[in-house]
Design a protein around this motif. Structure first.
Motif, mmCIF file in Angstrom:
data_model
loop_
_atom_site.group_PDB
_atom_site.id
_atom_site.type_symbol
_atom_site.label_atom_id
_atom_site.label_comp_id
_atom_site.label_asym_id
_atom_site.label_seq_id
_atom_site.Cartn_x
_atom_site.Cartn_y
_atom_site.Cartn_z
ATOM 1 N N HIS A 180 -3.845 4.799 2.716
ATOM 2 C CA HIS A 180 -4.680 4.530 1.618
ATOM 3 C C HIS A 180 -3.657 5.334 0.250
ATOM 4 N N LEU A 181 -3.433 6.554 0.549
ATOM 5 C CA LEU A 181 -2.683 7.139 -0.652
ATOM 6 C C LEU A 181 -1.425 6.531 -0.624
ATOM 7 N N ASN A 182 -0.589 5.889 0.171
ATOM 8 C CA ASN A 182 0.715 5.534 0.126
ATOM 9 C C ASN A 182 0.504 4.392 -0.506
ATOM 10 N N THR A 183 -0.618 3.552 -0.178
ATOM 11 C CA THR A 183 -0.890 1.972 -1.064
ATOM 12 C C THR A 183 -0.942 2.508 -2.655
ATOM 13 N N GLN A 184 -1.853 3.451 -2.770
ATOM 14 C CA GLN A 184 -2.565 3.757 -4.066
ATOM 15 C C GLN A 184 -1.321 4.354 -5.053
ATOM 16 N N TYR A 185 -0.506 5.484 -4.550
ATOM 17 C CA TYR A 185 0.396 6.355 -5.282
ATOM 18 C C TYR A 185 1.688 6.392 -4.901
ATOM 19 N N TYR A 186 1.993 6.483 -3.680
ATOM 20 C CA TYR A 186 3.550 6.843 -3.202
ATOM 21 C C TYR A 186 4.254 5.423 -2.896
ATOM 22 N N HIS A 187 4.119 4.637 -2.366
ATOM 23 C CA HIS A 187 4.787 3.379 -1.803
ATOM 24 C C HIS A 187 5.831 3.680 -1.096
ATOM 25 N N TYR A 188 5.691 4.734 -0.043
ATOM 26 C CA TYR A 188 6.990 4.922 0.638
ATOM 27 C C TYR A 188 6.819 3.905 1.920
ATOM 28 N N PRO A 189 8.158 3.649 2.363
ATOM 29 C CA PRO A 189 8.274 2.640 3.686
ATOM 30 C C PRO A 189 7.471 3.417 4.560
ATOM 31 N N VAL A 190 6.729 2.707 5.752
ATOM 32 C CA VAL A 190 6.258 3.348 6.621
ATOM 33 C C VAL A 190 6.781 2.905 7.848
ATOM 34 N N PRO A 191 6.784 3.656 9.099
ATOM 35 C CA PRO A 191 7.452 3.182 10.313
ATOM 36 C C PRO A 191 6.726 1.707 10.667
ATOM 37 N N ASN A 192 7.736 1.087 11.463
ATOM 38 C CA ASN A 192 7.622 -0.448 11.704
ATOM 39 C C ASN A 192 6.293 -0.406 12.699
ATOM 40 N N THR A 193 5.967 0.404 13.485
ATOM 41 C CA THR A 193 4.825 0.176 14.251
ATOM 42 C C THR A 193 3.455 0.495 13.658
ATOM 43 N N LEU A 194 3.709 1.164 12.639
ATOM 44 C CA LEU A 194 2.384 1.273 11.771
ATOM 45 C C LEU A 194 2.320 0.158 10.756
ATOM 46 N N ALA A 195 3.266 -0.470 10.245
ATOM 47 C CA ALA A 195 3.310 -1.586 9.430
ATOM 48 C C ALA A 195 2.710 -2.768 10.005
ATOM 49 N N ARG A 196 3.085 -2.784 11.285
ATOM 50 C CA ARG A 196 2.322 -4.014 12.174
ATOM 51 C C ARG A 196 0.683 -3.882 12.268
ATOM 52 N N LYS A 197 0.222 -2.633 12.210
ATOM 53 C CA LYS A 197 -1.066 -2.365 12.300
ATOM 54 C C LYS A 197 -2.135 -2.724 10.942
ATOM 55 N N LYS A 198 -1.399 -3.029 9.978
ATOM 56 C CA LYS A 198 -2.188 -3.371 8.766
ATOM 57 C C LYS A 198 -3.221 -4.339 8.714
#
Length: 113
Positions: free
Chosen positions: A95-113
């Motif tokens: 949530h914080l990354n989406t709202q404020y930071y916009h850092y790349p997330v590891p591929n395993t997490l990106a697929r869980k979205k």
């Protein structure tokens, strides 16, 4: 309107409000575990009272990538004695990354979205 009609209206309105309230809790519990909205819910319930957007601007000094964001969320939930599990920490970080930071997330997490 007589007294009996007024009581009936008040009773019906109260019952409707209670049904809405309890169904809202059920919806919150049914949120997918890896959902950004679950992270938003947790953040708004437990964190927003002490935080505003400026906190996240200042946190840029401590948060420089996805792992450091996870570390800060883990640290502050521990300080607040929230006892979140890893998935809750990840959801709030998303949530914080989406709202404020916009850092790349590891591929395993990106697929869980």
């Amino acid at each position: 309107m007589n007294s009996k009609t007024k009581k009936s209206i008040v009773y019906s309105a109260t019952l409707a409000a209670l049904i809405f309230l309890f169904s809202s809790f059920a919806v919150a519990d049914e949120q997918p575990v890896n959902d950004v909205s679950r992270g938003k819910l947790l953040y708004s319930l437990h964190c927003i009272s002490c935080h505003n957007e400026q906190v996240h601007w200042l946190a840029n000094k401590k948060v420089s990538d996805w792992p450091s964001l996870i570390l800060q969320v883990r640290l502050w939930q521990s300080i607040s004695n929230l006892k979140w599990d890893d998935k809750d920490i990840e959801n709030v970080a998303k949530h914080l990354n989406t709202q404020y930071y916009h850092y790349p997330v590891p591929n395993t997490l990106a697929r869980k979205k």
